[in-house]
Scaffold this active site. Sequence first.
Site, PDB file in Angstrom:
ATOM      1  N   ARG A 235       0.851  -1.181   0.000  1.00  0.00           N
ATOM      2  CA  ARG A 235       0.000   0.000   0.000  1.00  0.00           C
ATOM      3  C   ARG A 235       0.892   1.239   0.000  1.00  0.00           C
ATOM      4  O   ARG A 235       1.897   1.288   0.708  1.00  0.00           O
ATOM      5  CB  ARG A 235      -0.929   0.026   1.222  1.00  0.00           C
ATOM      6  CG  ARG A 235      -2.149  -0.884   1.116  1.00  0.00           C
ATOM      7  CD  ARG A 235      -3.146  -0.422   0.039  1.00  0.00           C
ATOM      8  NE  ARG A 235      -4.323  -1.277  -0.038  1.00  0.00           N
ATOM      9  CZ  ARG A 235      -4.467  -2.325  -0.858  1.00  0.00           C
ATOM     10  NH1 ARG A 235      -3.490  -2.660  -1.681  1.00  0.00           N
ATOM     11  NH2 ARG A 235      -5.586  -3.025  -0.872  1.00  0.00           N
ATOM     12  N   HIS A 283      -1.456  -0.009  -9.866  1.00  0.00           N
ATOM     13  CA  HIS A 283      -2.083  -0.929  -8.902  1.00  0.00           C
ATOM     14  C   HIS A 283      -2.627  -2.187  -9.605  1.00  0.00           C
ATOM     15  O   HIS A 283      -3.833  -2.475  -9.559  1.00  0.00           O
ATOM     16  CB  HIS A 283      -3.203  -0.227  -8.122  1.00  0.00           C
ATOM     17  CG  HIS A 283      -3.527  -0.928  -6.827  1.00  0.00           C
ATOM     18  ND1 HIS A 283      -3.792  -0.264  -5.665  1.00  0.00           N
ATOM     19  CD2 HIS A 283      -3.624  -2.239  -6.524  1.00  0.00           C
ATOM     20  CE1 HIS A 283      -4.051  -1.136  -4.708  1.00  0.00           C
ATOM     21  NE2 HIS A 283      -3.952  -2.357  -5.210  1.00  0.00           N
TER      22      HIS A 283
HETATM   23  P1  NDP Z   1      -1.108 -10.934   5.012  1.00  0.00           P
HETATM   24  O1  NDP Z   1      -2.028 -10.459   6.058  1.00  0.00           O
HETATM   25  O2  NDP Z   1      -1.114 -12.363   4.614  1.00  0.00           O
HETATM   26  O3  NDP Z   1       0.402 -10.566   5.432  1.00  0.00           O
HETATM   27  C1  NDP Z   1       0.734  -9.339   5.970  1.00  0.00           C
HETATM   28  C2  NDP Z   1       2.197  -9.351   6.354  1.00  0.00           C
HETATM   29  O4  NDP Z   1       2.561  -8.041   6.806  1.00  0.00           O
HETATM   30  C3  NDP Z   1       2.499 -10.310   7.503  1.00  0.00           C
HETATM   31  O5  NDP Z   1       3.779 -10.889   7.326  1.00  0.00           O
HETATM   32  C4  NDP Z   1       2.506  -9.383   8.723  1.00  0.00           C
HETATM   33  O6  NDP Z   1       3.289  -9.835   9.810  1.00  0.00           O
HETATM   34  C5  NDP Z   1       3.137  -8.158   8.110  1.00  0.00           C
HETATM   35  N1  NDP Z   1       2.858  -6.970   8.915  1.00  0.00           N
HETATM   36  C6  NDP Z   1       1.665  -6.462   9.305  1.00  0.00           C
HETATM   37  N2  NDP Z   1       1.843  -5.361  10.064  1.00  0.00           N
HETATM   38  C7  NDP Z   1       3.179  -5.177  10.157  1.00  0.00           C
HETATM   39  C8  NDP Z   1       3.982  -4.237  10.826  1.00  0.00           C
HETATM   40  N3  NDP Z   1       3.465  -3.253  11.571  1.00  0.00           N
HETATM   41  N4  NDP Z   1       5.315  -4.353  10.714  1.00  0.00           N
HETATM   42  C9  NDP Z   1       5.871  -5.364  10.000  1.00  0.00           C
HETATM   43  N5  NDP Z   1       5.162  -6.303   9.352  1.00  0.00           N
HETATM   44  C10 NDP Z   1       3.820  -6.204   9.428  1.00  0.00           C
HETATM   45  O7  NDP Z   1      -1.373 -10.024   3.741  1.00  0.00           O
HETATM   46  P2  NDP Z   1      -1.093 -10.364   2.189  1.00  0.00           P
HETATM   47  O8  NDP Z   1       0.290 -10.861   2.074  1.00  0.00           O
HETATM   48  O9  NDP Z   1      -2.182 -11.187   1.628  1.00  0.00           O
HETATM   49  O10 NDP Z   1      -1.212  -8.912   1.549  1.00  0.00           O
HETATM   50  C11 NDP Z   1      -0.393  -7.862   2.000  1.00  0.00           C
HETATM   51  C12 NDP Z   1      -0.889  -6.566   1.408  1.00  0.00           C
HETATM   52  O11 NDP Z   1      -0.564  -6.504   0.023  1.00  0.00           O
HETATM   53  C13 NDP Z   1      -2.412  -6.388   1.433  1.00  0.00           C
HETATM   54  O12 NDP Z   1      -2.837  -5.923   2.696  1.00  0.00           O
HETATM   55  C14 NDP Z   1      -2.630  -5.365   0.346  1.00  0.00           C
HETATM   56  O13 NDP Z   1      -2.563  -4.075   0.915  1.00  0.00           O
HETATM   57  C15 NDP Z   1      -1.460  -5.582  -0.601  1.00  0.00           C
HETATM   58  N6  NDP Z   1      -1.873  -6.150  -1.889  1.00  0.00           N
HETATM   59  C16 NDP Z   1      -1.600  -5.421  -3.015  1.00  0.00           C
HETATM   60  C17 NDP Z   1      -1.935  -5.914  -4.246  1.00  0.00           C
HETATM   61  C18 NDP Z   1      -1.579  -5.166  -5.481  1.00  0.00           C
HETATM   62  O14 NDP Z   1      -2.085  -5.492  -6.562  1.00  0.00           O
HETATM   63  N7  NDP Z   1      -0.712  -4.176  -5.411  1.00  0.00           N
HETATM   64  C19 NDP Z   1      -2.634  -7.201  -4.387  1.00  0.00           C
HETATM   65  C20 NDP Z   1      -2.825  -7.899  -3.145  1.00  0.00           C
HETATM   66  C21 NDP Z   1      -2.445  -7.375  -1.940  1.00  0.00           C
HETATM   67  P3  NDP Z   1       2.893 -11.184  10.621  1.00  0.00           P
HETATM   68  O15 NDP Z   1       3.302 -12.303   9.689  1.00  0.00           O
HETATM   69  O16 NDP Z   1       3.685 -11.126  11.849  1.00  0.00           O
HETATM   70  O17 NDP Z   1       1.406 -11.120  10.824  1.00  0.00           O
HETATM   71  C1  OXD Z   2      -5.834  -6.123  -2.849  1.00  0.00           C
HETATM   72  C2  OXD Z   2      -5.430  -5.252  -3.900  1.00  0.00           C
HETATM   73  O1  OXD Z   2      -5.717  -5.720  -1.700  1.00  0.00           O
HETATM   74  O2  OXD Z   2      -5.814  -5.496  -5.041  1.00  0.00           O
HETATM   75  O3  OXD Z   2      -6.278  -7.241  -3.121  1.00  0.00           O
HETATM   76  O4  OXD Z   2      -4.677  -4.306  -3.683  1.00  0.00           O
END
Ligand code: NDP
Ligand code: OXD
Length: 320
Positions: A235, A283
Amino acid sequence: MKLAVWDPDEPFRRWRDALAQHAGELRLAVEVFDAVEQPDEQADFALVWKPPAEWLAGQQELRAVFNLGAGVDALLPLMRAHAPQVPLIRLEDAGMGRQMADYVAEAVLHAYRRMDDYAALQAHGTWEPLVLAHRTGFGVGFLGLGHMGLAAARRVQAMEFPVLACTRSGTPRAATAAGTAFDGPVYGIDRLYEFLAHCRVLVVLLPLTADTHGLLDYGALSQLPRGAYVINAGRGAALREQDLLDLLDQQHLGGATLDVFETEPLPPDHPLWSHPRVRITPHVAAQTLVGPAAAQIMRKIAALERGDAPGGIVDARLGY
Ligand code: NDP
Ligand code: OXD
């Protein structure tokens, strides 16, 4: 049971057909309606991407809301205001991991093979072979190692780069949940600066939460080694764009591939558009696939029907 779909980006019939196909397999009697066209109908389950607050507020019978994406930063404030007791469930990979791995792999190779430097040489008609870094010392760090981060890290690892990660918990939780190993060091967020110092490429795959908002500011980004490359597909607001630009202009950072931005669409006059060391995509790193998403949602509804807790329930306190 009634399912309402609110997704102005996708033709309703695609969701209806995919959900019906998977409902059949699960032997559930399901009626799917187009919430955009029939906003007054009451649903048991809502499947939504950025619904209007008034629609959500008008839904009084919801048993759960499914976010038609991975990130819940846009939906969570609406849920808190209008449906605080209703579980919010997000997509877990559902075909997005492979797309994200493609996106990150391309950008890592772009950085490693110094393609921006060659583009600059080409602009002057200069034939000049450049030194290639040793792969073993070219650490690729994943800030966020959830469904997206893990899929991308595995791919980069298969490309024989050393990988490392930093997560909130300081553990490879997603890998552990998937029953696989993550073959690299994992830092807790309290050791962020130490982690950053080891990243020749930083891959940001964080959710946007109160804790991650503005996390990558000037102080944090300057911990990266000189010439480091930044990839952000999580994000936009996790990274301060002006600080990134300053560090690129000071030649502390070598370049960036960005898919997400503080403001989307990226405003036409934004300096990122024309920066020679920045590549921009709108995006699209990993997009929701209707078929796999519908299959996953129907599996989760079946779990709820059995009284089980499905995966992907958002922790409203943590914000992801
Ligand atoms: P998950 O919830 O599976 O993973 C999130 C990860 O971020 C975990 O490893 C978590 O740690 C870590 N995290 C959360 N908060 C913190 C913090 N404060 N400091 C350090 N690490 C942190 O999410 P996804 O992997 O499925 O997706 C991640 C993000 O990617 C989504 O929220 C979305 O915003 C973005 N996204 C973007 C897309 C695009 O097209 N650009 C498509 C899909 C997703 P822990 O393992 O300890 O919980
Ligand atoms: C998602 C994205 O969060 O598309 O799935 O960014």
